[in-house]
Every structure is written in C-alpha cells, then in structure tokens.
Scaffold this active site. Structure first.
Site, mmCIF file in Angstrom:
data_model
loop_
_atom_site.group_PDB
_atom_site.id
_atom_site.type_symbol
_atom_site.label_atom_id
_atom_site.label_comp_id
_atom_site.label_asym_id
_atom_site.label_seq_id
_atom_site.Cartn_x
_atom_site.Cartn_y
_atom_site.Cartn_z
ATOM 1 N N LEU A 1 0.886 -1.159 0.000
ATOM 2 C CA LEU A 1 0.000 0.000 0.000
ATOM 3 C C LEU A 1 0.925 1.210 0.000
ATOM 4 O O LEU A 1 2.000 1.170 0.614
ATOM 5 C CB LEU A 1 -0.880 0.026 1.251
ATOM 6 C CG LEU A 1 -1.970 -1.041 1.370
ATOM 7 C CD1 LEU A 1 -2.707 -0.924 2.700
ATOM 8 C CD2 LEU A 1 -2.966 -0.926 0.210
ATOM 9 N N ASP A 2 0.522 2.290 -0.666
ATOM 10 C CA ASP A 2 1.339 3.500 -0.675
ATOM 11 C C ASP A 2 1.528 4.014 0.748
ATOM 12 O O ASP A 2 0.718 3.730 1.634
ATOM 13 C CB ASP A 2 0.651 4.607 -1.497
ATOM 14 C CG ASP A 2 0.529 4.231 -2.963
ATOM 15 O OD1 ASP A 2 1.322 3.398 -3.437
ATOM 16 O OD2 ASP A 2 -0.368 4.793 -3.631
ATOM 17 N N ILE A 3 2.547 4.835 0.931
ATOM 18 C CA ILE A 3 2.830 5.381 2.272
ATOM 19 C C ILE A 3 1.622 6.139 2.847
ATOM 20 O O ILE A 3 1.349 6.087 4.036
ATOM 21 C CB ILE A 3 4.117 6.252 2.251
ATOM 22 C CG1 ILE A 3 4.521 6.652 3.668
ATOM 23 C CG2 ILE A 3 3.976 7.470 1.354
ATOM 24 C CD1 ILE A 3 5.949 7.134 3.805
#
Ligand code: URA
Length: 242
Positions: free
Chosen positions: A102-104
């Site tokens: 998942l993106d930051i």
C-alpha cells in the site's frame, strides 16, 4: 530443530535469555528438564512445556494490520518507519513480510505472513483477487466515470481491467465524492491513477478488503491481530499449505 531456536521463535526471549530458562530447568521436553540449548527436538511431535505452559510450533503466522498513513509496506527502510515496526517480536523472528504494497499515504487492510506460497497466490494476476478500496475524492465522480471504470481505463503504460466504481456520497457544495473501487489488479498507484484519468484526485485512500479478508473495524490505525481460524479457513481457496 535446536531447542533454543524453537524457544526464541516462540517469543520466549533472545538466545541468551532462553539459555537462562534452560539453565534453570524451566523447559521440559516430553516431561524431562532439558538444559542444553543444542538439544535437537521434533517441533511437530515433541511436548515442550516452559514454566508450566505448553508451546506449540507454528510454521506460518498471519497478521492482519490496519496500516496507518506514514508507514511503508516494506520490511526495512533507512528513512521511514515500516509496517514491521508495528508488529511484535514473533513477527520478526518468523520473518513475516507484507502481502503486496500500500502506498505510504494509504491506510487500511494489510496482510503480513511468512507463507510465501500464499503471498504468491494472493498476488498472482491469474487469481484475480479482488481488492476493495474506499476513496475520498476531490471532484464529483459521475455516471460517465462508472462506465469508464467498467470499460477498462487506459493509462499511459497499460489498460486497466474492467473495474467497479460505486459512488457512495456526493457533496455538490464542496465538490467532493466518497467512492468504493473494486479492482482485481495491483499496479503501482493504480487506484489514484484511475481516478486521475477521470480528471479527479484521490485525497484519502483506504483498503477495506483483499480477497476473503476484510478490514477489522475494531482495529485502530496501527493495530493488528492474528488471523482467526475462520479467516484462515477462508484462505483455503488459494489451495496452498496454511
Ligand atoms: N492504489 C493506489 O493508488 N494506492 C494504493 O496504495 C493501493 C492501490
């Protein structure tokens, strides 16, 4: 397996700490106090009791995390806190890793495990594992966008498979939307890019499910729990050893 390794993997402490437990005669193997850390045991068959508590060997472990923003989906990083930093000592001893990324700045459901075959199956494009995301969007998403998602959005470098866009709420005054997006792929920034292709912008992204696993809403951001027996049962569809 060596007895000290087994005890460390069960979260009883470091190698030095478990040596002390052994020295004190607190570890019983099949009813006999074992003092040598080098003792070889059969972790699947032997009866191991430490301070009166029976230990059972887990080959694979599964963590369901409500990933917060600001943490990266990796096992180590020089600059940022990682999802592994949020888990316990057992997760580190068992060398768990996140199943996908998942993106930051994305939050929500993330599965972590040391079961490589399961991770491979869940991430395989051939398996078409559905992921459901909830997104706050700057801009008003509309029926045309629903059709574009269903037809397969064309991005610069690839054409997305048909996906489902559901409009949950629209705020005409603020010009914002709350939507649910279901995709069976997992390309880099895919949801954000699909929304951007419709001329709008994702301002908050949460994953609420991945295959049969759903985000546990009793977990606050950053909290985790092990998978339940029921959830493990649901993963049998992937036909790998669990
Ligand atoms: N799509 C994105 O754009 N970001 C994520 O983190 C997951 C899916």
């Amino acid at each position: 397996m060596r007895l000290d390794k087994f005890l460390v993997e069960n979260g009883l402490g470091s190698r030095t700490e478990v040596k002390q437990l052994l020295k004190k005669g607190l570890v019983l193997v099949n009813g006999r106090a074992e003092k040598s850390p080098k003792t070889q045991i059969d972790e699947a068959a032997d009866d191991i009791i430490v301070s009166g508590q029976k230990l059972s060997y887990e080959k694979f472990v599964y963590y369901l995390l409500n990933k917060p923003q600001g943490v990266i989906s990796a096992t180590e990083d020089n600059h940022h806190k990682t999802v592994l930093d949020l888990l316990d000592a057992t997760a580190h001893q068992k060398a768990v890793f996140p199943v996908g990324r998942l993106d930051i700045d994305t939050h929500g459901l993330l599965l972590l495990t040391n079961n490589g075959k399961l991770a491979h199956a869940m991430l395989s494009p051939k398996k078409h594992v559905e992921k459901i995301y909830r997104a706050h969007v700057a801009g008003l998403m509309n029926h045309e966008d629903i059709e574009r998602f269903a037809a397969g959005i064309e991005l610069k470098d690839f054409v997305c498979q048909p996906a489902q866009l559901k409009i949950l709420e629209i705020d005409e005054e603020k010009e914002t939307s709350l939507v649910e997006i279901i995709i069976a792929e997992g390309k880099f920034h895919q949801v954000k890019r699909m929304v951007a292709a419709c001329g709008k912008e994702v301002t908050d992204l949460e994953r609420i499910s991945m295959g049969p696993l759903c985000l546990d809403t009793t977990l606050a951001l950053g909290e985790w729990r092990r998978l339940t027996e029921e959830e493990l049962g649901a993963l049998e569809i992937f036909e790998v050893e669990l």
